[in-house]
Design an enzyme around this catalytic site. Structure first.
Site, short mmCIF file in Angstrom:
data_model
loop_
_atom_site.label_atom_id
_atom_site.label_comp_id
_atom_site.label_asym_id
_atom_site.label_seq_id
_atom_site.Cartn_x
_atom_site.Cartn_y
_atom_site.Cartn_z
N GLY A 51 0.88 -0.93 -0.14
CA GLY A 51 0.44 -0.24 -0.13
C GLY A 51 0.72 1.45 0.16
O GLY A 51 2.05 1.25 1.19
N ALA A 52 0.94 2.39 -0.78
CA ALA A 52 1.76 3.28 -1.62
C ALA A 52 1.96 4.21 0.00
O ALA A 52 3.18 4.08 0.42
CB ALA A 52 0.71 4.00 -2.34
N GLN A 194 -5.97 -8.42 -2.79
CA GLN A 194 -5.94 -7.20 -1.86
C GLN A 194 -7.87 -7.21 -1.10
O GLN A 194 -8.17 -7.16 -0.42
CB GLN A 194 -5.34 -6.47 -2.55
CG GLN A 194 -3.80 -5.85 -2.42
CD GLN A 194 -3.69 -6.67 -3.93
OE1 GLN A 194 -4.30 -7.20 -4.68
NE2 GLN A 194 -2.59 -6.37 -4.41
N ASP A 235 -1.53 5.09 -6.07
CA ASP A 235 -0.12 5.13 -6.31
C ASP A 235 0.76 5.72 -6.30
O ASP A 235 2.04 6.29 -5.62
CB ASP A 235 0.45 3.18 -6.45
CG ASP A 235 -0.26 2.11 -5.49
OD1 ASP A 235 -1.40 2.35 -6.01
OD2 ASP A 235 0.58 1.76 -5.10
N LYS A 246 -4.22 0.04 -8.29
CA LYS A 246 -4.00 -1.31 -8.65
C LYS A 246 -4.71 -1.56 -9.82
O LYS A 246 -5.55 -1.04 -10.42
CB LYS A 246 -4.30 -1.90 -7.84
CG LYS A 246 -4.41 -3.21 -7.39
CD LYS A 246 -3.65 -3.63 -7.55
CE LYS A 246 -2.35 -3.74 -6.55
NZ LYS A 246 -1.32 -3.70 -7.76
#
Ligand SMILES: CSC[C@H]1O[C@H](OP(=O)(O)O)[C@H](O)[C@@H]1O
Length: 344
Positions: A51-52, A194, A235, A246
């Site tokens: 996760g960014a 996810q 991101d 994603k």
């Protein structure tokens, strides 16, 4: 550092970085503790932490661990810390938060303090604390926009598990759900799942019911009229508002346009890459085909291979709103996000 979130991807214990191994969720809850930068680099590269924003925060604590170890062992400590930072920077390429956080830490080291230990930890803890505060702010801003919505769909996991706490897209969903019982749908998000493994589990921890759908069911869900919005994280966002997220987000955006569904991207300004004009300049991570291929196709002479980009780029013209802690940009195709650069 603990925050008051129910679920935490990571926690600074005072002398180690404690990480929830997200590869094993939801079946098993396993925490690992990392006491050096190499361990944190590996945890990011193998998606134990992902996760960014969470990647950026983990990397910041990785620099703290590096300085603590090298400073105590060598008068060449700066060179060794720089080598650790370079390895952290190579752990994953797409989330700009990683590089943003490392640059924040390098700026502290550039002050040439005789003893940088306190300042370097303070910087990492500020990055962590500010991320949580930003998520709560974005939660309220995004919930304002969702007022009256019948249902929302999210993709991947942009929750507390992807951030310092509370989440970006899931932060908006948490804040909206506190105001009114909105229907929440989550796409499974192949190949790493996810959505199916992380988002539905994370929201359930907060008592928020979620309907899981196959990625391939998204268009039919939109056609049914059940959702008004798709709410996702990001991101890396380019100056013109193009957003990398994603894989599968771009197809959702195209489908949303076709069905009159709106797309909201929720991300702190640490996700904006001011150095690029548009999304064509974003490096898209390709992960191992092993993450996609059934094991039977992995033999040496297999005729089956896999193409496994794990991000795609959604053009600004398909995005209805970009929500950041500095404010909301509606219809980003018109002005991009440049107006946020100097906003407080
Ligand atoms: C809040 S950013 C979350 C963002 O990161 C995910 O990627 P990954 O799980 O590969 O780190 C995905 O793109 C999410 O939207």
């Amino acid at each position: 550092m603990r925050n008051n979130e129910t679920v935490q991807a990571l926690e600074w214990t005072g002398n180690a970085l404690k990480v929830l191994d997200q590869r094993q969720l939801p079946e098993t809850i396993v925490y690992d503790e990392y006491k050096d930068a190499a361990g944190v680099t590996e945890a990011i590269a193998t998606m134990r932490v992902r996760g960014a924003p969470a990647i950026g925060i983990a990397a910041a604590y990785g620099v703290v661990l590096s300085v603590r170890k090298q400073y105590a062992q060598s008068n060449q400590w700066r060179q060794k810390v720089t080598a650790d930072i370079d390895r952290l920077a190579k752990s994953r390429p797409t989330a700009v938060n990683l590089f943003w956080a490392l640059n924040q830490m390098k700026a502290v080291l550039a002050k040439q303090l005789d003893n940088p230990l306190a300042a370097i930890l303070a910087c990492a803890e500020k990055i962590h604390r500010d991320d949580i505060a930003a998520n709560h702010k974005m939660g309220e801003l995004g919930a304002d926009i969702l007022a009256g919505a019948k249902g929302v769909m999210t993709h991947c996991n942009a929750g507390a598990l992807a951030t310092g706490g509370y989440g970006t897209a899931l932060g908006v969903i948490r804040s909206a759900y506190q105001r009114e019982r909105i229907n929440v749908y989550a796409g499974e998000t192949r190949p790493w799942l996810q959505g199916a493994r992380l988002t539905v589990w994370e929201l359930a921890q907060d008592g928020i019911p979620t309907t899981l759908i196959a990625d391939s069911a998204a268009a039919w869900l939109m056609k049914s009229g059940a959702i008004d919005w798709i709410v996702v994280g990001a991101d890396r966002i380019a100056a013109n508002g193009d957003a990398a997220n994603k894989i599968g987000t771009y197809s959702l955006a195209v489908l949303a346009k076709r069905h009159g569904v709106k797309l909201m991207v929720v991300a702190p300004t640490s996700t904006i890459d001011w150095s690029i004009d548009n999304g064509d300049q974003i490096e898209i991570e390709q992960r191992s085909q092993n993450e996609l291929l059934p094991a039977c196709y992995l033999e040496e002479d297999s005729l089956v291979s896999a193409w496994n980009p794990v991000f795609d780029v959604t053009p600004a013209e398909l995005i209805s709103a970009i929500v950041t802690e500095r404010g909301v940009v509606l219809n980003p195709a018109e002005q991009g996000v440049r107006g946020l650069k100097n906003a407080i």
